[in-house]
Design an enzyme around this catalytic site. Structure first.
Site, PDB file in Angstrom:
ATOM      1  N   SER A  15       0.744  -1.400   0.054  1.00  0.00           N
ATOM      2  CA  SER A  15       0.133   0.005   0.121  1.00  0.00           C
ATOM      3  C   SER A  15       0.454   1.038   0.112  1.00  0.00           C
ATOM      4  O   SER A  15       2.015   1.125   0.338  1.00  0.00           O
ATOM      5  CB  SER A  15      -0.648   0.318   1.396  1.00  0.00           C
ATOM      6  N   TYR A  20      -1.672  -1.234  10.765  1.00  0.00           N
ATOM      7  CA  TYR A  20      -2.165  -1.448   9.235  1.00  0.00           C
ATOM      8  C   TYR A  20      -0.209  -1.211   8.402  1.00  0.00           C
ATOM      9  O   TYR A  20       0.314  -1.705   7.817  1.00  0.00           O
ATOM     10  CB  TYR A  20      -2.731  -0.650   8.340  1.00  0.00           C
TER      11      TYR A  20
HETATM   12  N1  LIG Z   1      -8.350   0.187  -1.563  1.00  0.00           N
HETATM   13  C1  LIG Z   1      -7.698   0.591  -1.390  1.00  0.00           C
HETATM   14  O1  LIG Z   1      -7.795   1.630  -0.971  1.00  0.00           O
HETATM   15  C2  LIG Z   1      -6.580   0.086  -1.124  1.00  0.00           C
HETATM   16  C3  LIG Z   1      -5.083   1.024  -1.008  1.00  0.00           C
HETATM   17  C4  LIG Z   1      -4.170   0.315  -0.673  1.00  0.00           C
HETATM   18  C5  LIG Z   1      -3.444  -0.796  -0.071  1.00  0.00           C
HETATM   19  N2  LIG Z   1      -5.110  -2.004  -0.240  1.00  0.00           N
HETATM   20  C6  LIG Z   1      -4.826  -3.960  -0.378  1.00  0.00           C
HETATM   21  O2  LIG Z   1      -5.013  -4.043  -1.245  1.00  0.00           O
HETATM   22  C7  LIG Z   1      -5.387  -4.705  -1.486  1.00  0.00           C
HETATM   23  C8  LIG Z   1      -6.768  -6.119  -1.432  1.00  0.00           C
HETATM   24  O3  LIG Z   1      -8.145  -5.003  -0.554  1.00  0.00           O
HETATM   25  P1  LIG Z   1      -9.154  -4.102  -1.932  1.00  0.00           P
HETATM   26  O4  LIG Z   1      -9.119  -2.620  -1.603  1.00  0.00           O
HETATM   27  O5  LIG Z   1      -8.961  -4.538  -3.415  1.00  0.00           O
HETATM   28  O6  LIG Z   1     -10.499  -4.988  -0.972  1.00  0.00           O
HETATM   29  P2  LIG Z   1     -11.666  -5.875  -0.974  1.00  0.00           P
HETATM   30  O7  LIG Z   1     -12.257  -5.995   0.763  1.00  0.00           O
HETATM   31  O8  LIG Z   1     -12.398  -5.319  -1.784  1.00  0.00           O
HETATM   32  O9  LIG Z   1     -11.203  -7.108  -1.057  1.00  0.00           O
HETATM   33  C9  LIG Z   1      -9.976  -7.626  -0.510  1.00  0.00           C
HETATM   34  C10 LIG Z   1     -10.648  -9.467  -0.309  1.00  0.00           C
HETATM   35  O10 LIG Z   1      -9.801 -10.104   0.220  1.00  0.00           O
HETATM   36  C11 LIG Z   1     -10.206 -10.977   1.058  1.00  0.00           C
HETATM   37  N3  LIG Z   1      -9.352 -11.244   2.429  1.00  0.00           N
HETATM   38  C12 LIG Z   1      -9.622 -10.425   3.188  1.00  0.00           C
HETATM   39  N4  LIG Z   1      -9.134 -11.689   4.241  1.00  0.00           N
HETATM   40  C13 LIG Z   1      -9.004 -13.026   3.647  1.00  0.00           C
HETATM   41  C14 LIG Z   1      -7.988 -14.047   4.166  1.00  0.00           C
HETATM   42  N5  LIG Z   1      -7.781 -14.111   5.498  1.00  0.00           N
HETATM   43  N6  LIG Z   1      -7.945 -14.888   3.275  1.00  0.00           N
HETATM   44  C15 LIG Z   1      -8.523 -14.612   1.760  1.00  0.00           C
HETATM   45  N7  LIG Z   1      -9.423 -14.028   1.774  1.00  0.00           N
HETATM   46  C16 LIG Z   1      -9.212 -12.612   1.936  1.00  0.00           C
HETATM   47  C17 LIG Z   1     -11.818 -10.049   1.403  1.00  0.00           C
HETATM   48  O11 LIG Z   1     -12.987 -11.081   1.687  1.00  0.00           O
HETATM   49  C18 LIG Z   1     -11.800  -9.300  -0.001  1.00  0.00           C
HETATM   50  O12 LIG Z   1     -12.412 -10.442  -0.987  1.00  0.00           O
HETATM   51  C19 LIG Z   1      -5.759  -5.526   0.522  1.00  0.00           C
HETATM   52  O13 LIG Z   1      -4.593  -5.746   1.031  1.00  0.00           O
HETATM   53  C20 LIG Z   1      -5.347  -3.512   0.819  1.00  0.00           C
HETATM   54  O14 LIG Z   1      -4.725  -3.246   2.278  1.00  0.00           O
HETATM   55  C21 LIG Z   1      -6.095  -1.128  -0.457  1.00  0.00           C
END
Ligand SMILES: NC(=O)c1ccc[n+]([C@@H]2O[C@H](COP(=O)([O-])OP(=O)(O)OC[C@H]3O[C@@H](n4cnc5c(N)ncnc54)[C@H](O)[C@@H]3O)[C@@H](O)[C@H]2O)c1
Ligand SMILES: NC(=O)c1ccc[n+]([C@@H]2O[C@H](COP(=O)([O-])OP(=O)(O)OC[C@H]3O[C@@H](n4cnc5c(N)ncnc54)[C@H](O)[C@@H]3O)[C@@H](O)[C@H]2O)c1
Lengths: 261, 258
Positions: free
Chosen positions: A140, A154
């Site tokens: 991130s 985080y």
């Molecule tokens: N959305 C943002 O702004 C952003 C920014 C930086 C980093 N991220 C990172 O991106 C990644 C994806 O997140 P996203 O934003 O797409 O959110 P999201 O919630 O839409 O997708 C994340 C998915 O991971 C699954 N998940 C969570 N814990 C799990 C586990 N223990 N085992 C298996 N699956 C699991 C959830 O069910 C979900 O389907 C994460 O690592 C998040 O920290 C997101």
């Protein structure tokens, strides 16, 4: 890695948000995709609208035995995994360290950091032996700069992922396996709601997600390109750089302070 | 805060290496020091030699209940802790990530990263309430750039400590509590022997760091000055600056493509 040669990608957190964006981008390039997710409902929903190039497997990335099963199942269907995308994660908990329940810290670390290394334990040695493959780990912007109160646990996990990816890249390079770390800025996804669903402790944070014109589909394209080029860092938002630069300058100044002492 | 204004320092990994050097230097300024360490024998040796200056406390930094007890005992003797130095840690054992036993990864994170969180959880709220004090943690130059093979889980743990201190600093700033992260390079300590005893099932090479020219005692004044001046980053091995710069150049190249 030449994506036209890639056959099978395994993507954790693939049923939503960035993971799904990445899955679609790779599928468009002819790669078969296993989406692994803890949330069965989202898996079903996604699979209902995708073709037979997609398979789903339920996986909690914290569960090491389950990784072995998920891997066996996925490879029985689509053959050896040549792209691993360690992307599943949960959101910040909104707690300051002085008030944080240590279990909440543990949960974020277990999913956002150890969940990722579990993927490397499951697939890393195979890829190295085959001398081919690519690993993408989702960190991130919070894995490049830290300092927002309430985002501490985080940031700790994401700094860990950044470092893990940098070290792994050095270790895997001589064996022809590429490694990239994805450090997105804010993207609208279901991160907040999904964190609550799996029992994450979360305060103030979801509501505070700012608007962004970068979509999960855009991120998917950037990741596909990053894999093609074996980019060390896949970065999605240019406006993250000033914060990184500020931190870099503070570190350099602290080095020079010592040097002049 | 001037060092002589601190009343009670709680130093983990205090029986050896950096921890002991920091404790000695603090004691030199009249600060009472509790040395907490998992190595009971080493603690006893220090206690026998310099018992008038220090209290010792057997503590495994992974043990949250143990932290509560160690704190209670220490504060009965020396009053409220106003300086926490999270320094206990083990070194890398040379395993690459793809070969590492998952348990070994977990152990490193538990000691070098969550062990630091446990210290913060134990003391941060009280320091905030008191409106004075300092929290310092030992990371490493490997928390700034971990660019060689075989560091395995050490890099993630040490990067994590840096991030924790960067955020904690912002959180504690409004309350008058200082926060620093100490990032040394290789120094003559018992780290390899300690790692072999408490931290690895793979036994790192028989090599020792003890012959290295840089001794922890030499670095203690710089560490204390960093605390006194409330500096976020305390560096002592600036030859690693080039590696840090190279890392940032790599990140910058990534932004060019964004
Ligand atoms: N959305 C943002 O702004 C952003 C920014 C930086 C980093 N991220 C990172 O991106 C990644 C994806 O997140 P996203 O934003 O797409 O959110 P999201 O919630 O839409 O997708 C994340 C998915 O991971 C699954 N998940 C969570 N814990 C799990 C586990 N223990 N085992 C298996 N699956 C699991 C959830 O069910 C979900 O389907 C994460 O690592 C998040 O920290 C997101
Ligand atoms: N020596 C170096 O070259 C170097 C370089 C960078 C960072 N560091 C860091 O400095 C810190 C101090 O190490 P050192 O070099 O002085 O080594 P050391 O072995 O001399 O001292 C470390 C002390 O920590 C103790 N310890 C280990 N695990 C513990 C646990 N679970 N609970 C409580 N105490 C525990 C050991 O018993 C030992 O007394 C570590 O965090 C290390 O990672 C050392």
């Amino acid at each position: 890695m030449d994506l036209s040669q890639a056959k099978h990608a395994f993507i954790t957190g693939g049923a939503s948000g960035l993971g799904l964006g990445i899955a679609d981008a790779l599928a468009r390039r002819g790669v078969a995709v296993t989406i692994a997710d803890i949330n069965e409902d989202s898996l079903k929903e996604v699979l209902a609208t995708r073709g037979n190039q997609f398979r789903g497997v339920r996986l909690d990335t914290r569960d090491r035995e389950n990784w072995q099963k998920a891997k066996a199942e996925a490879e029985a269907a689509f053959g050896p995994v040549d792209i691993l995308v360690n992307n599943a994660g949960i959101s910040p908990n909104g707690r300051e360290f002085a008030d944080m329940d240590p279990e909440s810290f543990d949960r974020i670390l277990a999913i956002n950091l150890v969940g990722i290394v579990n993927g490397i334990f499951a697939f890393g040695a195979d890829m190295r032996e085959r001398g081919n493959g690519h690993i993408v780990n989702t960190s991130s912007q919070a894995g490049l700069t830290a300092g927002i109160p309430g985002v501490g646990a985080y940031s700790v996990a994401k700094f860990g992922v950044t470092s893990l990816s940098e070290g792994l890249r050095v270790e895997m390079e001589p064996h022809g396996v590429g490694v990239s770390v994805l450090c997105p800025g804010y993207v609208q996804t279901n991160l907040g709601a999904n964190t609550v669903k799996i029992g994450g402790d979360i305060r103030q944070y979801t509501a505070a997600m700012p608007e962004s014109d970068v979509t999960p589909a855009d991120v998917g394209e950037m990741v596909a390109e990053g894999i093609e080029q074996n980019a060390a860092y896949i970065l999605t938002h240019k406006d993250v750089w000033p914060g990184v630069e500020k931190r870099m300058n503070a570190i350099k100044a602290a080095c020079d302070y010592r040097r002049n002492a | 805060m001037r060092i002589s204004e601190f009343r009670h320092a709680f130093v983990t990994g205090g029986a050896s290496g950096f921890g002991l050097a920091i404790a000695n230097a603090m004691a030199g300024h009249g600060v009472r020091v509790t040395l907490a360490d998992v190595d009971e024998e080493a603690l006893a040796a220090v206690q026998a030699e310099r018992g008038e200056l220090f209290r010792t406390s057997v503590l495994d930094v992974r043990d949250r209940e143990g932290w509560r007890e160690a704190r209670a005992r220490a504060e009965v003797d020396f009053g409220p802790v106003d300086l926490l130095f999270n320094n206990a840690g083990i070194g890398p054992d040379g395993s690459e990530l793809a070969d590492m036993s998952p348990e070994s990864f977990d152990r490193m994170i538990a000691i070098n990263l969550t062990g630091v969180l446990n210290g913060v959880s134990t003391f941060a709220a009280s320091l905030r309430d008191a409106g004075r004090g300092h929290i310092a943690s030992t990371s490493s130059m490997s928390g700034m750039a971990a660019d060689n093979a075989g560091l395995g889980s050490y890099g993630p743990a040490k990067f994590g400590v840096v991030a924790m201190m960067e955020v904690l600093r912002r959180e504690m700033e409004p309350f008058g509590v200082g926060v620093s992260v100490f990032c040394p390079g290789t120094t003559a300590t018992n780290l390899i022997a300690s790692t072999r005893r408490f931290g690895s099932d793979r036994f790192p090479e028989e090599a020792s760091l003890l012959d290295l020219p840089v001794k922890p005692e030499q670095l203690a004044p710089a560490i204390l000055r960093g605390i006194e001046e409330n500096r976020l980053y305390i560096f002592t091995h600036t030859e690693r600056r080039a590696a840090v710069e190279e890392r940032f150049a790599g990140i910058m190249a990534g932004f060019d493509a964004a």
